[in-house]
Design a protein around this motif. Structure first.
Motif, PDB file in Angstrom:
ATOM      1  N   ARG A 184     -82.966   1.414-144.853  1.00  0.00           N
ATOM      2  CA  ARG A 184     -84.223   2.292-144.744  1.00  0.00           C
ATOM      3  C   ARG A 184     -83.929   3.435-143.679  1.00  0.00           C
ATOM      4  N   SER A 185     -84.326   4.458-143.680  1.00  0.00           N
ATOM      5  CA  SER A 185     -83.992   5.518-142.722  1.00  0.00           C
ATOM      6  C   SER A 185     -85.031   5.092-141.560  1.00  0.00           C
ATOM      7  N   ALA A 186     -85.669   4.317-141.668  1.00  0.00           N
ATOM      8  CA  ALA A 186     -86.779   4.099-140.626  1.00  0.00           C
ATOM      9  C   ALA A 186     -86.193   3.000-139.628  1.00  0.00           C
ATOM     10  N   GLU A 187     -85.382   2.285-140.056  1.00  0.00           N
ATOM     11  CA  GLU A 187     -84.543   1.188-139.307  1.00  0.00           C
ATOM     12  C   GLU A 187     -83.508   1.840-138.397  1.00  0.00           C
ATOM     13  N   GLY A 188     -82.832   2.929-139.091  1.00  0.00           N
ATOM     14  CA  GLY A 188     -82.004   3.492-138.191  1.00  0.00           C
ATOM     15  C   GLY A 188     -82.607   4.348-136.946  1.00  0.00           C
TER      16      GLY A 188
END
Length: 560
Positions: free
Chosen positions: A360-364
């Motif tokens: 998930r992009s939010a994790e990065g």
């Protein structure tokens, strides 16, 4: 730090220029009020009796008065303009220094709004140094006129002394409303400016996903709110100006009518009548100034409050005192919890090239946000260690020299390509080649001296990304963290950059540490190790080749 304190400091640190300029402006106003008095004297002492010698003498005195009047304004205005320019400069430097300090600041204001504070609001605050002499001059002029009218006739003088405070006190009741409306207008204008800057910098990606209409609609909504606030403030200030102008005109007109009645009854002479009418007309200006000054001060106060919120903003990061002795530190994350991250444990050894693939992009984004120092230590759980030392304990400047985080969205600045890449340091041709920024240089006839527009608006997204990467590589940090550094370039260029990164930072047994948060197979193929984030934790680990064979989820996220 409060808005009141910012305004008071502006007055005290410019007290010499301000006091001298205010004195000269007050002298100018005294001379202005003496003009109708002297004309009345000329009528009674020279023209009425028909005395030519007295006329020449008094006309010479009038000429001298105009000379003093002009010179006082000239030198007074010069000193005040210098004070205003100096104060605006000092405020801009203070705000900019606060925004750019290594420890960061804790604020909800976006970049565009901070820019408005550093430019428009600092100028508005410094204008207080223009309002102080205006008030002093207006009070002086009113006092001199009142004394002159008292000498001519007690009732006329008392009318000015009693009528002026009544007009001003009546208008003073509107000051809080003006302050509220102006503050609201400036806040919404800053929000609109910030959004406009974001949309302009991201116009190409918006076009790429067909989101122009949605972006325009969002800006239209914010702009309309700003417009409504501006109209409310303008209506309030317009009504106040109308009331103040009418009040001053009625007071001056009443004095003139009363003087005319006294002249008809031979209570005052013709020369005194001319003086009273002249003073009544002249009084409209200082009384009008005294009436509108609260609105001006309200605007300065609103801007000063915004400046104070930046200057008084607490530091985002603690004042670390520890330093790093090792020349090639490693990076370690211990049970890191923040946003979607739920206990990330990761150890990057010194000199290792590691890829991080978030499902998930939010994790990065959360990971990069913490590493870049945009999250206070108290806002996340766990620890980030650089060279075995907690990041929160390191001196911020030392930490940034040891670890550079290149975010996905980067900015370029007005200047040449070389200035953007080197930031004043020496140019390294190897970094241009590794980042494929050499292609950007060769694409322009003037090469490295090609001028880049503000925020890199004159370049394509891929060109901006390559120059930003070149800038990060030129810094040669011991630890370099990159977030999706090649999303705007074509596949061929991406492979070239991947090979260049490997060759530049990890030539054989290189000692530089690199972490890249990405889903690019070209970059991941060059890494020593890949870790996969899923559900806020590390779900898989191995080389790119191993994961491509054994992990179907990894294949879906990376291979394309």
């Amino acid at each position: 730090m409060t808005g009141r304190r910012v305004l008071w400091r502006a007055v005290t640190r410019n007290r010499w220029q301000l006091s001298t300029g205010t004195g000269l402006i007050s002298l100018h106003q005294v001379c202005e009020s003496l003009v109708p008095i002297l004309i009345g004297v000329i009528v009674d002492q020279a023209i009425g009796p028909g005395d030519g010698g007295a006329l020449v003498l008094w006309v010479a005195a009038l000429a001298g008065l105009f000379t003093v009047l002009s010179m006082a304004y000239r030198f007074g205005a010069r000193r005040l303009m210098r004070a205003i320019a100096d104060e605006a400069h000092l405020l801009r430097v203070e705000v900019a220094s606060k925004i750019m300090q290594p420890r960061g600041i804790r604020t909800d204001r976006r970049a565009g709004d901070l820019l408005t504070v550093a430019t428009t609001d600092t100028d508005n605050t410094s204008y207080l140094l223009d309002y102080v002499p205006r008030v002093a001059g207006a009070v002086t002029a009113t006092a001199v006129s009142a004394v002159a009218l008292l000498v001519i006739d007690m009732q006329l003088g008392l009318a000015v002394l009693a009528g002026t405070p009544v007009v001003l006190l009546g208008l003073q009741a509107a000051t809080p409303l003006i302050t509220k409306r102006v503050t609201e207008q400036q806040d919404l204008a800053g929000e609109a400016t910030s959004l406009a800057a974001d949309l302009v910098s991201g116009v190409r990606p918006l076009r790429g996903i067909g989101a122009e209409r949605a972006a325009a609609g969002r800006y239209d909504e914010v702009s309309r709110r700003s417009l409504r606030a501006a109209l409310r403030a303008a209506r309030t200030q317009g009504a106040y100006l109308s009331a103040s102008t009418a009040g001053g005109a009625l007071l001056a007109g009443g004095i003139a009518i009363l003087a005319g009645w006294f002249a008809l009854n031979q209570r005052i002479t013709v020369g005194e009548l001319i003086t009273v009418i002249g003073l009544a007309q002249f009084l409209m200006e200082p009384i009008g100034t005294l009436a509108v000054v609260p609105g001006w001060v309200a605007e300065a106060r609103a801007s000063a409050d915004r400046v104070a919120t930046v200057l008084d903003a607490p530091a985002l990061l603690p004042e670390g005192t520890e330093t790093l002795d090792t020349g090639s530190p490693g990076l370690e994350l211990r049970a890191l919890r923040y946003g979607p991250l739920d206990g990330v444990d990761l150890h990057v050894r010194p000199g290792e090239f590691v890829g991080v693939v978030p499902h998930r992009s939010a994790e990065g984004e959360a990971l990069v946000k913490i590493l870049s120092g945009r999250v206070a230590p108290g806002e996340y759980e766990g620890g980030v260690l650089v060279g075995g030392t907690h990041l929160a304990r390191l001196d911020p400047e030392h930490a940034r020299r040891a670890m550079l985080v290149e975010p996905h969205v980067t900015d370029l600045f007005t200047g040449t390509i070389e200035e953007n890449v080197t930031a004043g340091g020496p140019l390294d041709e190897a970094t241009l080649a590794a980042s494929a920024a050499g292609q950007v240089v060769s694409a322009h006839p003037d090469g490295l001296t090609h001028v880049v527009a503000e925020r890199g608006a004159s370049l394509s997204g891929g060109q901006r990304q390559r120059l930003a990467l070149a800038r990060a590589l030129t810094a040669r940090p011991a630890i370099l963290v990159m977030h999706d550094p090649t999303t705007a370039v074509d596949a061929v260029t991406e492979h070239e950059i991947a090979r260049g990164l490997r060759a530049l930072r990890h030539p054989g047994s290189g000692r530089l540490t690199t972490v890249v948060v990405t889903s690019s197979p070209a970059l991941l193929a060059m890494t020593d190790r890949v870790v996969v984030l899923d559900g806020g934790r590390i779900a898989a680990e191995g080389t790119h080749a191993e994961l491509a064979v054994t992990d179907d989820d990894y294949n879906r996220a990376v291979l394309r």
